[in-house]
Design a protein around this motif. Structure first.
Motif, PDB file in Angstrom:
ATOM      1  N   THR A   1       0.832  -1.209   0.000  1.00 20.40           N
ATOM      2  CA  THR A   1       0.000   0.000   0.000  1.00 20.40           C
ATOM      3  C   THR A   1       0.865   1.257   0.000  1.00 20.40           C
ATOM      4  O   THR A   1       0.625   2.201  -0.776  1.00 20.40           O
ATOM      5  CB  THR A   1      -0.934  -0.005   1.234  1.00 20.40           C
ATOM      6  OG1 THR A   1      -1.679  -1.224   1.243  1.00 20.40           O
ATOM      7  CG2 THR A   1      -1.888   1.163   1.194  1.00 20.40           C
ATOM      8  N   LEU A   2       1.870   1.286   0.863  1.00 20.94           N
ATOM      9  CA  LEU A   2       2.763   2.459   0.922  1.00 20.94           C
ATOM     10  C   LEU A   2       3.524   2.636  -0.385  1.00 20.94           C
ATOM     11  O   LEU A   2       3.715   3.774  -0.854  1.00 20.94           O
ATOM     12  CB  LEU A   2       3.745   2.321   2.091  1.00 20.94           C
ATOM     13  CG  LEU A   2       3.134   2.457   3.484  1.00 20.94           C
ATOM     14  CD1 LEU A   2       4.170   2.154   4.551  1.00 20.94           C
ATOM     15  CD2 LEU A   2       2.554   3.847   3.687  1.00 20.94           C
ATOM     16  N   THR A   3       3.934   1.511  -0.989  1.00 20.15           N
ATOM     17  CA  THR A   3       4.637   1.593  -2.276  1.00 20.15           C
ATOM     18  C   THR A   3       3.722   2.173  -3.351  1.00 20.15           C
ATOM     19  O   THR A   3       4.148   3.038  -4.142  1.00 20.15           O
ATOM     20  CB  THR A   3       5.130   0.191  -2.702  1.00 20.15           C
ATOM     21  OG1 THR A   3       5.948  -0.346  -1.661  1.00 20.15           O
ATOM     22  CG2 THR A   3       5.926   0.255  -3.986  1.00 20.15           C
ATOM     23  N   LEU A   4       2.466   1.727  -3.390  1.00 20.22           N
ATOM     24  CA  LEU A   4       1.521   2.268  -4.373  1.00 20.22           C
ATOM     25  C   LEU A   4       1.286   3.759  -4.157  1.00 20.22           C
ATOM     26  O   LEU A   4       1.249   4.538  -5.123  1.00 20.22           O
ATOM     27  CB  LEU A   4       0.188   1.511  -4.292  1.00 20.22           C
ATOM     28  CG  LEU A   4       0.176   0.107  -4.892  1.00 20.22           C
ATOM     29  CD1 LEU A   4      -1.162  -0.563  -4.636  1.00 20.22           C
ATOM     30  CD2 LEU A   4       0.442   0.164  -6.395  1.00 20.22           C
TER      31      LEU A   4
ATOM     32  N   TYR B   1       2.242   6.668  -6.767  1.00 18.03           N
ATOM     33  CA  TYR B   1       1.219   7.615  -7.216  1.00 18.03           C
ATOM     34  C   TYR B   1       1.709   9.049  -7.037  1.00 18.03           C
ATOM     35  O   TYR B   1       1.555   9.885  -7.940  1.00 18.03           O
ATOM     36  CB  TYR B   1      -0.076   7.377  -6.433  1.00 18.03           C
ATOM     37  CG  TYR B   1      -1.184   8.328  -6.799  1.00 18.03           C
ATOM     38  CD1 TYR B   1      -1.877   8.181  -7.998  1.00 18.03           C
ATOM     39  CD2 TYR B   1      -1.516   9.389  -5.957  1.00 18.03           C
ATOM     40  CE1 TYR B   1      -2.889   9.062  -8.346  1.00 18.03           C
ATOM     41  CE2 TYR B   1      -2.519  10.277  -6.306  1.00 18.03           C
ATOM     42  CZ  TYR B   1      -3.203  10.108  -7.492  1.00 18.03           C
ATOM     43  OH  TYR B   1      -4.190  10.986  -7.832  1.00 18.03           O
ATOM     44  N   ILE B   2       2.320   9.333  -5.877  1.00 18.57           N
ATOM     45  CA  ILE B   2       2.842  10.691  -5.621  1.00 18.57           C
ATOM     46  C   ILE B   2       3.947  11.031  -6.615  1.00 18.57           C
ATOM     47  O   ILE B   2       3.972  12.134  -7.189  1.00 18.57           O
ATOM     48  CB  ILE B   2       3.350  10.798  -4.166  1.00 18.57           C
ATOM     49  CG1 ILE B   2       2.166  10.753  -3.202  1.00 18.57           C
ATOM     50  CG2 ILE B   2       4.149  12.078  -3.952  1.00 18.57           C
ATOM     51  CD1 ILE B   2       2.555  10.611  -1.747  1.00 18.57           C
ATOM     52  N   ILE B   3       4.858  10.059  -6.851  1.00 18.69           N
ATOM     53  CA  ILE B   3       5.945  10.299  -7.814  1.00 18.69           C
ATOM     54  C   ILE B   3       5.372  10.533  -9.205  1.00 18.69           C
ATOM     55  O   ILE B   3       5.815  11.444  -9.927  1.00 18.69           O
ATOM     56  CB  ILE B   3       6.937   9.107  -7.815  1.00 18.69           C
ATOM     57  CG1 ILE B   3       7.714   9.084  -6.495  1.00 18.69           C
ATOM     58  CG2 ILE B   3       7.890   9.175  -8.993  1.00 18.69           C
ATOM     59  CD1 ILE B   3       8.543   7.831  -6.288  1.00 18.69           C
ATOM     60  N   PHE B   4       4.366   9.732  -9.597  1.00 19.05           N
ATOM     61  CA  PHE B   4       3.751   9.894 -10.917  1.00 19.05           C
ATOM     62  C   PHE B   4       3.097  11.271 -11.061  1.00 19.05           C
ATOM     63  O   PHE B   4       3.258  11.932 -12.086  1.00 19.05           O
ATOM     64  CB  PHE B   4       2.708   8.793 -11.140  1.00 19.05           C
ATOM     65  CG  PHE B   4       1.965   8.917 -12.430  1.00 19.05           C
ATOM     66  CD1 PHE B   4       2.589   8.650 -13.637  1.00 19.05           C
ATOM     67  CD2 PHE B   4       0.634   9.320 -12.444  1.00 19.05           C
ATOM     68  CE1 PHE B   4       1.895   8.770 -14.838  1.00 19.05           C
ATOM     69  CE2 PHE B   4      -0.052   9.448 -13.628  1.00 19.05           C
ATOM     70  CZ  PHE B   4       0.573   9.166 -14.833  1.00 19.05           C
TER      71      PHE B   4
ATOM     72  N   HIS C   1       5.576  18.151 -13.308  1.00 16.31           N
ATOM     73  CA  HIS C   1       6.847  18.653 -13.846  1.00 16.31           C
ATOM     74  C   HIS C   1       6.818  18.654 -15.382  1.00 16.31           C
ATOM     75  O   HIS C   1       7.277  19.608 -16.018  1.00 16.31           O
ATOM     76  CB  HIS C   1       7.996  17.773 -13.329  1.00 16.31           C
ATOM     77  CG  HIS C   1       9.340  18.212 -13.784  1.00 16.31           C
ATOM     78  ND1 HIS C   1       9.925  19.383 -13.343  1.00 16.31           N
ATOM     79  CD2 HIS C   1      10.227  17.641 -14.644  1.00 16.31           C
ATOM     80  CE1 HIS C   1      11.105  19.518 -13.916  1.00 16.31           C
ATOM     81  NE2 HIS C   1      11.308  18.460 -14.712  1.00 16.31           N
ATOM     82  N   LYS C   2       6.241  17.581 -15.950  1.00 13.00           N
ATOM     83  CA  LYS C   2       6.142  17.486 -17.414  1.00 13.00           C
ATOM     84  C   LYS C   2       5.262  18.614 -17.973  1.00 13.00           C
ATOM     85  O   LYS C   2       5.595  19.242 -18.991  1.00 13.00           O
ATOM     86  CB  LYS C   2       5.554  16.122 -17.772  1.00 13.00           C
ATOM     87  CG  LYS C   2       5.719  15.709 -19.199  1.00 13.00           C
ATOM     88  CD  LYS C   2       5.227  14.281 -19.368  1.00 13.00           C
ATOM     89  CE  LYS C   2       5.255  13.882 -20.819  1.00 13.00           C
ATOM     90  NZ  LYS C   2       4.694  12.553 -21.037  1.00 13.00           N
TER      91      LYS C   2
END
Length: 197
Positions: A114-117, A121-124, A130-131
């Motif tokens: 869950t934390l990884t997802l 999501y935050i990084i995405f 940024h894009k």
């Protein structure tokens, strides 16, 4: 159960000595007649009384022994059951520990996933933001470049137009409309590209 054992035990004791008991009762009957009851019979009566007392005490001891034996058997059965239960607990303990361990590992993996997802999501989202920022910056730069190019073309056209109008003025073939355009070009109040669009 105890009463039943006592009855069986008493009957077995008194069954073997029934002759002595009969003699004892016979002597008691004779005792009531003082003429028939002599010294020898008194001794026999005493013996019978002592034998009866011994038999009674023997029966009580046997009864106590039977009760104690039953109690010991019952306690041994209870102890055996307790040992069986303890053995079961010892046998089940590793399985319970394994189940607890698997459950905690599952919970940790679930939390980690869950934390990884959430992190992905935050990084995405940050990457997308940024894009978009880079794309907007690119568009702004392209717009500035385009505006500069338009301004340069405008100046070139104004210069060309002014040269043509000057030629026409030098030739003396300048119309009223051309004169107004020449004044506008010289004052910088005209946009020649807008007129050509």
């Amino acid at each position: 159960m105890r009463g039943f054992l006592l009855i069986i035990f008493t009957l077995s004791l008194f069954g073997a000595d029934s002759n002595k008991t009969k003699e004892y009762f016979h002597l008691l009957m004779q005792r009531q007649n003082p003429y028939l009851f002599d010294k020898k019979e008194r001794l026999e009566l005493k013996k019978a009384q002592i034998a009866a007392q011994v038999q009674r005490e023997k029966a009580q001891l046997e009864y106590k022994k039977a009760v104690e034996t039953a109690k010991i058997k019952k306690e041994s059965i209870v102890q055996a059951k307790k040992l069986d239960v303890d053995k079961e607990k010892v046998a089940i303990a590793p399985r319970l520990e394994e189940t607890k361990t698997k459950k905690s590992i599952f919970i940790y993996f679930f939390l980690f996933g869950t934390l990884t997802l959430i992190l992905l999501y935050i990084i995405f989202k940050r990457y997308q933001a940024h894009k978009e920022k880079i794309a907007l910056e690119k568009l702004r730069i392209e717009k500035e470049i385009h505006e500069k190019e338009l301004a340069m073309r405008e100046k070139e056209l104004q210069a060309q137009m002014a040269a043509k109008l000057m030629d026409a003025l030098a030739n003396g073939k300048l119309t009223k409309e051309q004169e107004e355009q020449l004044v506008k070009i010289l004052t910088g109040n005209t946009n020649l590209l807008e007129g050509k669009k």
